[in-house]
Design an enzyme around this catalytic site. Sequence first.
Site, PDB file in Angstrom:
ATOM      1  N   SER A 164      41.801  37.683  37.351  1.00  0.00           N
ATOM      2  CA  SER A 164      41.392  38.496  38.673  1.00  0.00           C
ATOM      3  C   SER A 164      40.924  37.250  39.611  1.00  0.00           C
ATOM      4  CB  SER A 164      40.432  39.123  38.437  1.00  0.00           C
ATOM      5  OG  SER A 164      39.913  40.269  39.589  1.00  0.00           O
ATOM      6  N   GLU A 165      41.512  37.109  40.858  1.00  0.00           N
ATOM      7  CA  GLU A 165      41.287  35.996  41.675  1.00  0.00           C
ATOM      8  C   GLU A 165      39.741  35.572  42.359  1.00  0.00           C
ATOM      9  OE1 GLU A 165      43.529  38.178  42.323  1.00  0.00           O
ATOM     10  OE2 GLU A 165      43.625  38.394  44.644  1.00  0.00           O
ATOM     11  N   ASN A 166      38.820  36.812  42.069  1.00  0.00           N
ATOM     12  CA  ASN A 166      37.426  36.545  42.331  1.00  0.00           C
ATOM     13  C   ASN A 166      36.821  35.995  41.004  1.00  0.00           C
ATOM     14  OD1 ASN A 166      38.023  39.138  40.957  1.00  0.00           O
ATOM     15  ND2 ASN A 166      36.036  39.788  41.390  1.00  0.00           N
TER      16      ASN A 166
ATOM     17  N   SER B  84      39.145  29.430  40.386  1.00  0.00           N
ATOM     18  CA  SER B  84      40.166  30.550  40.264  1.00  0.00           C
ATOM     19  C   SER B  84      41.474  30.129  40.873  1.00  0.00           C
ATOM     20  CB  SER B  84      39.497  31.715  40.878  1.00  0.00           C
ATOM     21  OG  SER B  84      40.475  32.966  40.777  1.00  0.00           O
TER      22      SER B  84
END
Lengths: 218, 235
Positions: free
Chosen positions: A53-55, A95
Site C-alpha cells: 500500500s503506497e501510504n 514506500s
Amino acid sequence: MATQVEAKGWDRNQMAARAAKELKDGYYVNLGIGIPTLVANNIPQGMTVTLQSENGMLGIGPFPYDDQVDPDLINAGKQTISELPNTSYFSSADSFAMIRGGHIDLAVLGGMEVSETGDLANWMVPGKMIKGMGGAMDLVAGVKKIIVVMEHTSKNGDPKFIPECTLPLTGKNVIDMIITDLAVFQRPDHDSPFRLIETAPGVSSQEIREKTTAHYVE
Amino acid sequence: MQKIYPNAEAALEGLLFDGMLIAAGGFGLCGIPERLIDAIQASGVKDLTIASNNAGIDNEGLGKLLRTRQVKKMIASYVGENKEFERQYLAGELEVEFTPQGTLAERMRAGGAGIPGFYTKTGVGTQVAEGKEVKTFDGDDFILERGIRADLAIIKGWKADESGNLVFRKTARNFNQPAATSGKVCVAEVEEIVPVGSLDPDSIHLPSIYVKRLILGAPYDKKIEFRTVREREAA
C-alpha cells in the site's frame, strides 16, 4: 415473457480474476482502487503474494472486524484494513523508493484511456475531475509490470483502447497488459504492438475489432 | 534545552508569518497534525503555501485552513473528497501544484537531506514534466524535480521521549517522517510523551535532531474516511 439477454463478457470480479492469473508466487504487488482491489480476493490458494500500500505498508490484510477497526491502519484508498504477521510499515518516502526503484513486481491499475503505444490516462478530465494523480504516475514509472483493468468502452460506447490518448497522460509507453470486460491485450516489451490474446466468453474477435480503434495484432 | 511546550499555540510562537511554506504530514486524515492545524487557523496567518499529500476534507485537517482562506497554494498529489477545495480551485482562488505522490515524498526527503534537486522517471511525457529539465541516463529520460525546504514542518507522531526522539504508529507514519526532515523547524504533536530512556534506541523512526518543539496533543478523536469491515464467520 421477454427473453433474457445473455450476459456477455466478464463482470468486475471476473476481470479481477483474470488479472489474478498474472500473479506469481513470491510477487510483491500494488493494487489500485476499484476493480484492481478485487484482485486481492482472487489470489490462488497456496501462492504467496504480498500486497503493498503506497501510504507505507507491505502485507495488507483483509478488512478488519468491526471491533478491530484502527484509524491508524488504512490503505491507499483510505479504507480501514488489517495487518498480517509479516506486515511492515515505512514512510511515504521509503514506500516510493520501493516503487520507483523497481522493487515491486506488478501493479494493477484502473484506466480511462490506453493508447496503442501503451500510454495511460487515468487521473484527470480537464474541467471535470480534478482529484490529482496520487501515486499512479510513480507506479507506472517504476513497477516492473503494469496491467490496466478497465471497461472496453465508455458509458457512451466510445472505445477506451485508442490510437492516442485524448486525456492528460499518467505515463507514456508504460502499459504491458490491458484487461477489459471483453478481451485481453498483451505485449512482450515496450517496443512491440499489443496482441489480442484472449476474448471473454461469447465475445468474438470481430466484436473486439468493432469496439477498438487502437491498432493491435491478432 | 526544553522542547516540550504546553500547547500548540505556544509551540508555534514566533514561527508563523504570512506567505510562508509549510510542510505537513498525514495521508488523508490518517496521522494529521490536527492540534497544530487548529492553532495555525486561530493565528490568522495567511497566504500560506502548504506541501501535503492531501488537503484534508471539508472542514477536517487542512480543509479548515482552506475554509478560512488562509491557503494561497497547495503542493499535493490528491485532493478528492473536498468540495471547498474544488470550488476555490475552479474559481481560480487557490493555486495547486499537482505533484505525483512519490515525487512529493522525495522532494521533502531530498530537501531535508540537503539535496536541492533530483532526477526521476515519474511524470516523464506528462504535463508534470512541462517546463522541467529532461536528462537521459542509460537511454531513459528523467525529469529534474526540486527538493522542498519548508519554513516550518508540522507533524503528528505516536510517542516521543522528552528529548524529541519519536515513533509513529502503523500507516500514520506516511508523510510525517519526510515532512519533518524538510522543515527548517519541525513542530511535532504526539499522543504520549515518555521519559528519556523508555524508547528503544534501535526503534526510533525520527531522531530527536529533527524535532525542535513538541506538544502532547492527546486526547485524539481520530477520524476515519472510509470505514470498511468484514463480518465474523459464524461459529
